[in-house]
Design a protein around this motif. Structure first.
Motif, PDB file in Angstrom:
ATOM      1  N   GLU A 142       0.818  -1.218   0.000  1.00 11.02           N
ATOM      2  CA  GLU A 142       0.000   0.000   0.000  1.00 11.02           C
ATOM      3  C   GLU A 142       0.852   1.269   0.000  1.00 11.02           C
ATOM      4  N   THR A 143       2.129   1.130   0.253  1.00  9.81           N
ATOM      5  CA  THR A 143       3.036   2.278   0.247  1.00  9.81           C
ATOM      6  C   THR A 143       3.099   2.935  -1.127  1.00  9.81           C
ATOM      7  N   THR A 144       3.232   2.131  -2.178  1.00  6.14           N
ATOM      8  CA  THR A 144       3.409   2.667  -3.530  1.00  6.14           C
ATOM      9  C   THR A 144       2.132   2.656  -4.356  1.00  6.14           C
ATOM     10  N   PRO A 146      -0.730   4.199  -3.935  1.00  3.00           N
ATOM     11  CA  PRO A 146      -1.332   5.516  -4.200  1.00  3.00           C
ATOM     12  C   PRO A 146      -0.704   6.253  -5.377  1.00  3.00           C
ATOM     13  N   SER A 147       0.607   6.131  -5.560  1.00  4.19           N
ATOM     14  CA  SER A 147       1.246   6.810  -6.693  1.00  4.19           C
ATOM     15  C   SER A 147       0.780   6.219  -8.014  1.00  4.19           C
ATOM     16  N   VAL A 150      -2.827   7.653  -8.526  1.00  5.75           N
ATOM     17  CA  VAL A 150      -2.815   9.050  -8.978  1.00  5.75           C
ATOM     18  C   VAL A 150      -2.403   9.143 -10.447  1.00  5.75           C
ATOM     19  N   VAL A 199      -0.081   4.905   5.109  1.00  4.70           N
ATOM     20  CA  VAL A 199      -1.213   4.944   4.183  1.00  4.70           C
ATOM     21  C   VAL A 199      -2.471   4.364   4.825  1.00  4.70           C
ATOM     22  N   ASN A 257      -3.720   7.826   5.551  1.00  2.00           N
ATOM     23  CA  ASN A 257      -3.792   8.920   4.586  1.00  2.00           C
ATOM     24  C   ASN A 257      -5.098   8.779   3.806  1.00  2.00           C
ATOM     25  N   LYS A 259      -6.735  10.673   1.655  1.00  4.26           N
ATOM     26  CA  LYS A 259      -6.728  10.979   0.219  1.00  4.26           C
ATOM     27  C   LYS A 259      -6.073   9.853  -0.589  1.00  4.26           C
ATOM     28  N   ALA A 260      -5.013   9.281  -0.045  1.00  3.48           N
ATOM     29  CA  ALA A 260      -4.357   8.165  -0.735  1.00  3.48           C
ATOM     30  C   ALA A 260      -5.294   6.963  -0.815  1.00  3.48           C
ATOM     31  N   ALA A 263      -7.916   7.550  -3.486  1.00  9.36           N
ATOM     32  CA  ALA A 263      -7.399   7.373  -4.844  1.00  9.36           C
ATOM     33  C   ALA A 263      -7.282   5.900  -5.196  1.00  9.36           C
ATOM     34  N   MET A 264      -6.825   5.093  -4.241  1.00 10.15           N
ATOM     35  CA  MET A 264      -6.739   3.648  -4.471  1.00 10.15           C
ATOM     36  C   MET A 264      -8.120   3.050  -4.692  1.00 10.15           C
TER      37      MET A 264
END
Length: 374
Positions: A142-144, A146-147, A150, A199, A257, A259-260, A263-264
């Protein structure tokens, strides 16, 4: 604390080690650090040597490169070899072995494989090369994720159709559940992953304390963070407590987070089942793109083998990832399997336990035992 030096304060560390020694006297406590970043800090700074013999730190499946099964690497290579494809990936995936080689080998054979620092770099390439298909190899917990989410939203908003995602994001909670269900692995507590928790927050870990009566402490990544987290775990155990505690309060919030996570949720959904290296198939343990993002789904756009590939018999990455053995107990560690000639993923990744021990710990161990360093 404001500066890095404060997180490496020898006096504070020694005082905590004394308390850990006192509280754990006469016991045998096995703690698992889930995150590969913690594993590297532990080895690099000799934390396991500072702790008393009553504390045994074992290493979990917190390296997303390491847990990716060989068949998914083969799928990535198949996409990379497709005509007019620019295949992009993080650097530590370049040398991960599939059944017939690595992405680095595919590049040497003529495939256009490039490493990037962010999925947004891959999206930029898609703008630069509208006549090519640009694929991003999305991996990570889950760390990466969200990027990746986005980037997908931006690709959709801009209508960039020559960009797609080969999604291999995995979730940490199902992996911890699978470890707790292992009958032969007796753990007393967990050093929880700090970056993932940044996250998802702290709430998803409550089942560990409530259903399994084991404490977990979300930890930062500096030496003092980990020592303090071990102290907090040992203190809970000495008091008969099983709680979710957050040592990494400067970064991790209980709700994570928001917002993250939003987005996911907009771009991805759970896979019914996903294979993990060394751990087999785990239900609802990975993410895939939602149907509304099918135009950007590389698994739908390209033909991939989708075949399950068994790990090499000599490789014991699976046992290392489950905490069943330490890296040096693998039969090929440091001989046939090295960072230059890896057999398994744990020796390749910058977060792999075998790579951490090979780089930081093997000489300390051989010096004590009188063995010849490999």
């Amino acid at each position: 604390m404001k500066f890095v030096d404060e997180y490496r304060d020898a006096a504070l560390i020694n005082s905590l080690v004394k308390e850990i020694t006192r509280l754990s006297e006469g016991q045998s406590i096995k703690l698992m650090e889930v995150c590969g970043g913690h594993t590297h800090t532990i080895y690099k700074h000799g934390i396991s040597d500072l702790l008393p013999d009553t504390i045994d730190l074992v290493h979990g499946p917190g390296c997303p490169v390491c847990v990716l099964p060989m068949g998914r690497v083969d799928d990535a290579i198949a996409i990379a070899r497709t005509k007019d494809v620019i295949f992009t990936t993080f650097g530590d995936m370049m040398r991960v072995p599939g059944s017939t080689g690595s992405l680095l080998d595919a590049r040497a054979d003529g495939a256009d494989v490039r490493f990037v620092y962010s999925p947004l770099d891959a999206l930029k390439m898609a703008r630069q090369y509208p006549e090519r298909q640009v694929v991003f190899f999305a991996i990570g917990f889950e760390t990466t994720a969200p990027s990746t989410a986005v980037t997908l939203l931006r690709a959709q908003a801009e209508g960039i159709k020559n960009f797609s995602i080969f999604c291999n994001h995995v979730n940490v909670i199902p992996a911890i559940k699978a470890i707790l269900d292992e009958p032969d692995l007796s753990l007393n507590g967990f050093v929880g992953p700090g970056h993932v928790s940044m996250v998802i927050g702290t709430h998803p870990y409550t089942f560990i304390a409530r259903e399994h009566a084991k404490p977990i402490v979300i930890s930062g990544f500096e030496p003092l963070d980990i020592i303090q987290s071990v102290y907090m775990l040992v203190k809970q155990l000495s008091e008969g407590q099983s709680e979710v505690e957050n040592q990494y309060t400067r970064v991790v919030q209980p709700a994570g987070n928001v917002k993250a996570l939003q987005a996911m949720a907009r771009t991805m959904e759970l896979r019914p089942i996903f294979e993990w290296r060394g751990m087999g198939f785990i239900a609802h343990s990975a993410l895939k793109l939602r149907p509304e993002f099918a135009e950007w789904d590389a698994e739908l756009r390209f033909s991939v083998p989708g075949i399950r590939v068994a790990d090499p018999q000599a490789c014991q990455c699976g046992e290392v990832l489950k905490g069943a053995i330490k890296p040096w107990q693998c039969q090929v560690f440091g001989t046939a399997c090295t960072p230059e000639t890896p057999i398994g993923t744990c020796m390749v990744s910058s977060e792999g336990a075998c790579a951490a021990y090979y780089n930081y710990g093997r000489f300390l161990r051989t010096a004590r035992s009188g063995e010849v360093p490999v």
